[in-house]
Design a protein around this motif. Structure first.
Motif, PDB file in Angstrom:
ATOM      1  N   ASP A 245       0.823  -1.505   0.061  1.00 54.04           N
ATOM      2  CA  ASP A 245       0.148   0.017  -0.269  1.00 54.04           C
ATOM      3  C   ASP A 245       0.828   1.204   0.330  1.00 54.04           C
ATOM      4  O   ASP A 245      -0.088   2.174  -0.595  1.00 54.04           O
ATOM      5  N   LEU A 246       2.218   1.490   0.542  1.00 55.07           N
ATOM      6  CA  LEU A 246       2.484   2.230   0.946  1.00 55.07           C
ATOM      7  C   LEU A 246       4.332   2.053  -0.653  1.00 55.07           C
ATOM      8  O   LEU A 246       4.430   3.934  -0.552  1.00 55.07           O
ATOM      9  N   GLY A 247       4.229   1.385  -0.958  1.00 55.50           N
ATOM     10  CA  GLY A 247       5.492   1.026  -1.378  1.00 55.50           C
ATOM     11  C   GLY A 247       6.588   1.024  -1.306  1.00 55.50           C
ATOM     12  O   GLY A 247       7.708   1.619  -1.904  1.00 55.50           O
ATOM     13  N   LEU A 248       6.308   0.995  -0.003  1.00 51.31           N
ATOM     14  CA  LEU A 248       8.101   1.454   0.364  1.00 51.31           C
ATOM     15  C   LEU A 248       8.685  -0.100   0.072  1.00 51.31           C
ATOM     16  O   LEU A 248       8.556  -1.216  -0.587  1.00 51.31           O
ATOM     17  N   THR A 249      10.298   0.172  -0.440  1.00 56.20           N
ATOM     18  CA  THR A 249      11.356  -1.343  -0.030  1.00 56.20           C
ATOM     19  C   THR A 249      12.046  -1.858   0.239  1.00 56.20           C
ATOM     20  O   THR A 249      12.897  -1.668   1.394  1.00 56.20           O
ATOM     21  N   PRO A 250      11.277  -3.179   0.022  1.00 57.98           N
ATOM     22  CA  PRO A 250      11.579  -4.019   1.502  1.00 57.98           C
ATOM     23  C   PRO A 250      13.114  -4.409   1.463  1.00 57.98           C
ATOM     24  O   PRO A 250      13.781  -4.679   0.627  1.00 57.98           O
ATOM     25  N   HIS A 251      14.632  -4.808   2.855  1.00 60.35           N
ATOM     26  CA  HIS A 251      16.128  -5.521   2.547  1.00 60.35           C
ATOM     27  C   HIS A 251      15.410  -6.408   2.074  1.00 60.35           C
ATOM     28  O   HIS A 251      14.231  -7.500   2.211  1.00 60.35           O
ATOM     29  N   VAL A 338       3.689   5.730   9.912  1.00 58.23           N
ATOM     30  CA  VAL A 338       5.836   5.619   9.122  1.00 58.23           C
ATOM     31  C   VAL A 338       5.446   7.439   8.296  1.00 58.23           C
ATOM     32  O   VAL A 338       6.965   7.948   8.501  1.00 58.23           O
ATOM     33  N   VAL A 339       4.313   8.117   7.890  1.00 56.78           N
ATOM     34  CA  VAL A 339       5.072   9.615   7.088  1.00 56.78           C
ATOM     35  C   VAL A 339       5.765  10.316   8.715  1.00 56.78           C
ATOM     36  O   VAL A 339       7.129  11.184   8.358  1.00 56.78           O
ATOM     37  N   LYS A 340       5.174  10.335   9.193  1.00 58.26           N
ATOM     38  CA  LYS A 340       5.623  11.371  10.983  1.00 58.26           C
ATOM     39  C   LYS A 340       7.069  11.266  10.485  1.00 58.26           C
ATOM     40  O   LYS A 340       8.002  11.516  11.123  1.00 58.26           O
ATOM     41  N   MET A 341       7.305   9.363  10.615  1.00 55.01           N
ATOM     42  CA  MET A 341       9.262   9.464  11.032  1.00 55.01           C
ATOM     43  C   MET A 341      10.035   9.279   9.861  1.00 55.01           C
ATOM     44  O   MET A 341      11.108   9.664   9.650  1.00 55.01           O
ATOM     45  N   LEU A 342       8.726   9.534   8.405  1.00 62.18           N
ATOM     46  CA  LEU A 342      10.351   9.328   7.127  1.00 62.18           C
ATOM     47  C   LEU A 342       9.846  10.393   6.704  1.00 62.18           C
ATOM     48  O   LEU A 342      10.770  11.022   5.614  1.00 62.18           O
ATOM     49  N   VAL A 343       9.177  11.295   6.786  1.00 66.45           N
ATOM     50  CA  VAL A 343       8.795  12.456   6.256  1.00 66.45           C
ATOM     51  C   VAL A 343       8.715  13.721   6.600  1.00 66.45           C
ATOM     52  O   VAL A 343       7.979  14.056   7.856  1.00 66.45           O
TER      53      VAL A 343
END
Length: 344
Positions: A245-251, A338-343
């Motif tokens: 949903d958020l399109g983040l890249t997994p390790h 996630v938005v609060k911590m990464l953006v």
């Protein structure tokens, strides 16, 4: 003689006028009678419609209070059309999202409750007696997880019981749709899903600009035995939200996991060179004594301190309550975190 004949003609004319007048009056009388009959008929027709409307309303009320048959993990089950007292164990999030209130809230000695919902209803101890549900008199019970025939039979003795099918479990959109159908709130379920999808899409755009293809991993720490679990990119609480949903890249270690999660041994820690790491406790919260002790021990370990995410200050502590679930309200809260911590 002429005079007599003229008198005769006059009387004949008068008689003819009288006959015509009588005929007209009869016709008028007949018309008035017909009009009266028509009026009576028209006045009667609305009464017939009213009776029909009342009958339809009565049938509708009977339908509202009736039951219907649905199919769950065990087959067909008869449930109320409009359940009013629902016990949805570990599915309370969906009940609240659909604008209703569960009669109990799920509870275990290990995980506690879903604190983020702030429910003010009785606790139902999942480790205790199922018969405790009798106290709240549910008219429908809804259960998630792997089907258990013995428990299903026990719950069914208390109230009609619906066990989520395998393809619905751990799938938020399908669970939301199913819950909406069971509760008679299909339109509300569609609205809630649309809100989630919009929120995820907006967050995805912000995250792409903020961190691009930087890799992400999510870990759960057990405060009691201090073990670490790394979550999958495809299943369970985390994968569908973070990486789909958020399109983040997994390790890479995350993409290699086939199950819901995998144990992360001390020897494997150096391989977890993700750019960003989220971590939450398996029980309690970060203020629980054993969690404080466990995280302090991890943070003091050299293997951990050497990770890129640790060195760059990209390790984020989040709360178990809304991260250890796939439910819709919790997932929205995960997105906010996630938005609060990464953006920045």
């Amino acid at each position: 003689m002429v005079s007599s004949r003229r008198i005769m003609d006059i009387w004949m004319a008068v008689l003819l006028v009288m006959i015509m007048s009588l005929t007209g009056c009869g016709a008028q009388g007949q018309s008035a009678g017909q009009a009266e009959q028509q009026e009576n008929k028209e006045n009667a027709e609305p009464n017939t419609d009213k009776s029909s409307t009342e009958q339809k309303q009565k049938e509708s009320e009977q339908q509202t209070g009736s039951t219907r048959v649905v199919t769950d993990a065990f087959g067909e089950v008869e449930i109320p059309v409009k359940p009013q007292r629902v016990a949805a164990l570990y599915l309370e999030d969906y009940i609240v999202a659909l604008g209703q209130q569960p009669v109990v809230q799920w509870y275990t000695h290990t995980w506690g409750t879903q604190e983020y919902l702030n429910l003010d209803v009785p606790l139902f101890d999942m480790d205790g007696s199922i018969e405790a549900l009798l106290d709240v008199n549910p008219d429908l019970i809804i259960l998630p997880g792997d089907p258990d025939a013995a428990k299903y039979e026990q719950y069914s003795k208390i109230a009609p019981t619906y066990w989520l099918p395998a393809d619905v479990n751990q799938n938020m959109p399908k669970t939301l749709e199913t819950m909406g159908d069971l509760l008679g709130a299909t339109d509300k379920a569609k609205d809630v899903l649309a809100q989630y999808e919009q929120k995820a899409a907006e967050a995805k755009g912000k995250l792409e600009k903020a961190i691009g293809k930087e890799t992400v991993a999510v870990i759960r720490q057990s405060g009691k035995d201090k073990s670490l679990a790394l979550f999958s990119a495809h299943k369970g609480f985390i994968g569908p939200t973070m990486y789909t949903d958020l399109g983040l890249t997994p390790h890479k270690l995350v993409t290699d996991i086939k199950d819901y999660h995998a144990q992360l041994s001390l020897e494997k820690i150096p391989e977890l060179d993700a750019d960003h790491i989220f971590i939450f406790p398996s029980n309690g919260d970060w203020n629980t004594d054993y969690n404080k002790e466990a995280i302090a021990e991890l943070e003091s370990a050299t293997l951990w301190k050497n990770l890129p995410a640790v060195k760059n200050g990209h390790v984020y502590k989040v709360e178990r309550s809304h991260w250890q679930t796939t439910a819709v309200t919790a997932k929205m809260m995960q997105i906010d975190d996630v938005v609060k911590m990464l953006v920045k």
